[in-house]
Design a protein around this motif. Structure first.
Motif: not given
Length: 139
Positions: A80-91
């Motif tokens: 979940k943390k990895r997915a949240n970091r990916r979402k932030q990097r994507n944004s």
């Protein structure tokens, strides 16, 4: 690492172990003509010559889909943390590519971001990338 070295060697047309803007430009043009589509075209899912946020998110997800294949049906807190970091990097990447901040990425904006990346990697500002400076990544 081997793929990066190969790309470097393919791009270094004169064999002097440095990459000039001209060599990189020539390499990109040659590669585009050989490839069926560029990363911009792969991200532009509906082929309207604009990448919107949804297309960018889907493209990013497809690029990192191998990360998701090992995830169990109930993701761990680490996933979940990895997915949240990916979402932030994507944004952050999307905002960085959207030069005029209109919520859409055009090909010129995409190409401009590639030029900016070259300038960032060219740490001594000589218009060339040496192996030490080279961190060639897709934009």
């Amino acid at each position: 690492m081997a793929a990066s070295a190969t790309r470097f060697e393919l791009t270094d047309r004169d064999g002097n172990h440095v990459l000039s803007k001209q060599e990189i430009s020539h390499f990109r043009k040659a590669r585009r003509s050989q490839q069926k589509s560029s990363s911009f075209n792969r991200a532009d899912i509906n082929n309207d010559n604009i990448i919107d946020r949804d297309e960018f998110t889907q493209y990013d997800f497809r690029r990192h889909s191998s990360d998701h294949s090992a995830t169990a049906s109930r993701p761990s807190s680490r996933h979940k943390k990895r997915a949240n970091r990916r979402k932030q990097r994507n944004s952050d990447r999307y905002q960085g590519l959207d030069g005029n901040k209109d919520g859409q990425i055009t090909l010129p904006e995409y190409q401009s971001a590639a030029e900016q990346l070259f300038l960032k990697l060219d740490s001594n500002s000589d218009g060339e990338l040496t192996r030490g400076e080279n961190r060639m990544r897709k934009v």
